[in-house]
Design an enzyme around this catalytic site. Structure first.
Site, PDB file in Angstrom:
ATOM      1  N   GLU A  91      -0.586   8.783  -1.209  1.00 44.51           N
ATOM      2  CA  GLU A  91      -1.845   8.261  -0.665  1.00 44.51           C
ATOM      3  C   GLU A  91      -2.739   7.670  -1.748  1.00 44.51           C
ATOM      4  O   GLU A  91      -2.737   8.141  -2.875  1.00 44.51           O
ATOM      5  CB  GLU A  91      -2.634   9.410  -0.024  1.00 44.51           C
ATOM      6  CG  GLU A  91      -1.980   9.975   1.200  1.00 44.51           C
ATOM      7  CD  GLU A  91      -2.717  11.188   1.749  1.00 44.51           C
ATOM      8  OE1 GLU A  91      -3.915  11.357   1.457  1.00 44.51           O
ATOM      9  OE2 GLU A  91      -2.082  11.971   2.456  1.00 44.51           O
ATOM     10  N   CYS A 365      -7.177  14.465  -0.214  1.00 46.47           N
ATOM     11  CA  CYS A 365      -5.925  13.735  -0.334  1.00 46.47           C
ATOM     12  C   CYS A 365      -4.751  14.660  -0.017  1.00 46.47           C
ATOM     13  O   CYS A 365      -4.813  15.840  -0.265  1.00 46.47           O
ATOM     14  CB  CYS A 365      -5.787  13.203  -1.747  1.00 46.47           C
ATOM     15  SG  CYS A 365      -5.476  11.457  -1.746  1.00 46.47           S
TER      16      CYS A 365
END
Ligand code: SAH
Ligand code: SF4
Length: 379
Positions: A91, A365
């Site tokens: 990500e 995240c």
């Protein structure tokens, strides 16, 4: 698979071109294609002789990240999920300029990047470490996160210009060149950056170089859960990165409960390493402190935290915990967060509290990857 060309510095490329008996000015042309025009194929490098393109193709790979999913919308925080060549998912998070956070006032953006697939450090509250560590990212995989986002931004801008001019016109606007979108980097995505030290440093060197990303070292923040020896090593590097410590507890007792890394490098050792960093760099360190209900949000915790912050001349960033599916931890109420902040300020500590609503995808995240992995294994 051969090394990706974006894992090489200009010096390394020059040495390679010399062994090929090729003029060095060709390296500048290649770098321009990679980092200014951000092309994704050798054939696009039209000012290079065909034979040289073939030579490059035979020796290096030129990979891009495939966008699998995007969360969030324009003008807010946007999260990008990428698929790598081995199908690993990582990500990156694009954050609109916010002077109160990690950079200066600007109309540009901060990108939060990942450095590993998964994480071995297993902090109890974090989604990135839930499935353990899979592998380190290579320098090019770190660098490519910035390039992929900039390409995505450029395509969006082109689409907007095209639809404004003539909806039917589908010819590419090759003359259009959007300015750089990203001028701040925070290394706070998936993984423990200092556990992938060499690849991280190489990637940051490329992103910092005038021939590469051109992003100032002072605009790059590295966040670590507290790897003391690597913090010392970083202190001896010539580049002036900003350092953020994921503290989340100001006593060994609290940190041991939620961060296994503290058993290896207890607070004393971590604080010593931070002092060394500060002494070498003369730079302010940021202490990140997630507020988790009933774990580290007691007013009593502000006392040792204030002592630490004053000792390190550090600023404290308070971040209300983002709930992670499958984990029992909760964010404290707004009141408790405000009280915690006020108690720190009373003790003469510079502190900020992240208050923005709708930022629930912001600091956490690893969650989009986790969700996608789950969906894929169920389908
Ligand atoms: N491994 C490094 C960098 C990646 S984590 C580190 O730990 O510093 C980036 C930041 O997000 C860390 O401060 C981490 O503690 C925080 N974080 C992780 N999960 C979170 C969650 N659910 N809510 C809020 N912050 C979280
Ligand atoms: Fe790894 Fe950082 Fe998450 Fe801890 S907080 S598990 S070190 S990514």
């Amino acid at each position: 698979m051969p090394t990706d060309i974006k894992s090489l510095t200009s010096e390394e490329l020059e040495a390679q071109f010399k062994t090929w008996d090729q003029p060095v000015y060709r390296v500048a042309q290649v770098l321009d294609w990679l980092y200014v025009r951000r092309v994704t194929s050798w054939d696009a490098m039209t000012n290079l002789p065909k034979a040289m393109r073939e030579k490059l193709r035979g020796n290096y790979s030129l990979q891009t990240h495939e966008l699998v999913r995007k969360q969030g919308s324009h003008d807010t925080t946007q999260k990008f999920l990428w698929r790598l060549h081995d199908h690993s998912l990582i990500e990156s998070v694009l954050i609109p300029a916010n002077p109160a956070l990690y950079g200066d006032a600007s109309d540009r953006h901060t990108l939060c990047i990942s450095t590993q697939v998964g994480c071995a450090y297993g902090c109890k509250f974090c989604a990135s470490g839930l499935d353990g560590w899979k592998r380190n990212l290579t320098p090019d995989e770190i660098v490519e996160q910035i390039l992929s986002i900039e390409r995505w931004n450029e395509q969006n801008a082109e689409r907007e210009v095209r639809s404004a001019e003539s909806p039917e016109d589908s010819t590419p606007h090759s003359a259009l060149r959007t300015p750089r979108l990203i001028n701040n980097i925070v290394v706070m995505g998936m993984g423990e950056p200092l556990a992938n030290y060499d690849n991280l440093l190489k990637a940051l060197k490329i992103l910092n170089a005038p021939w590469g990303g051109g992003i100032g070292a002072r605009k790059i923040t590295i966040s670590t859960s507290g790897l003391a020896p690597q913090i010392r090593k970083l202190a001896r590097e010539p580049m002036q990165f900003r350092l953020a410590i994921s503290l989340h507890g100001a006593t060994d007792e609290t940190r041991n409960k939620i961060m296994p890394v503290n058993r290896k490098y207890p607070l004393r050792e971590l604080v010593n390493a931070c002092e060394e960093y500060q002494h070498e760099k003369g730079r302010m360190i940021t202490l990140e402190y997630i507020l988790i209900a009933g774990v580290n949000d007691f007013i009593a915790e502000t006392k040792p935290l204030a002592v630490l912050a004053r000792k390190l001349h550090a600023k404290v960033n308070l971040i209300p915990y983002n709930k992670v599916e499958g984990l029992p931890w909760e964010r404290p109420g707004e009141d408790a967060c405000e009280k915690f902040l006020a108690a720190l300020e009373d003790q003469k500590v510079t502190a900020t509290l992240r208050r923005e609503k709708g930022h629930d995808i912001d600091a956490a995240c690893g969650q989009l990857r986790l969700k996608t992995e789950k969906e894929l294994s169920n389908s």
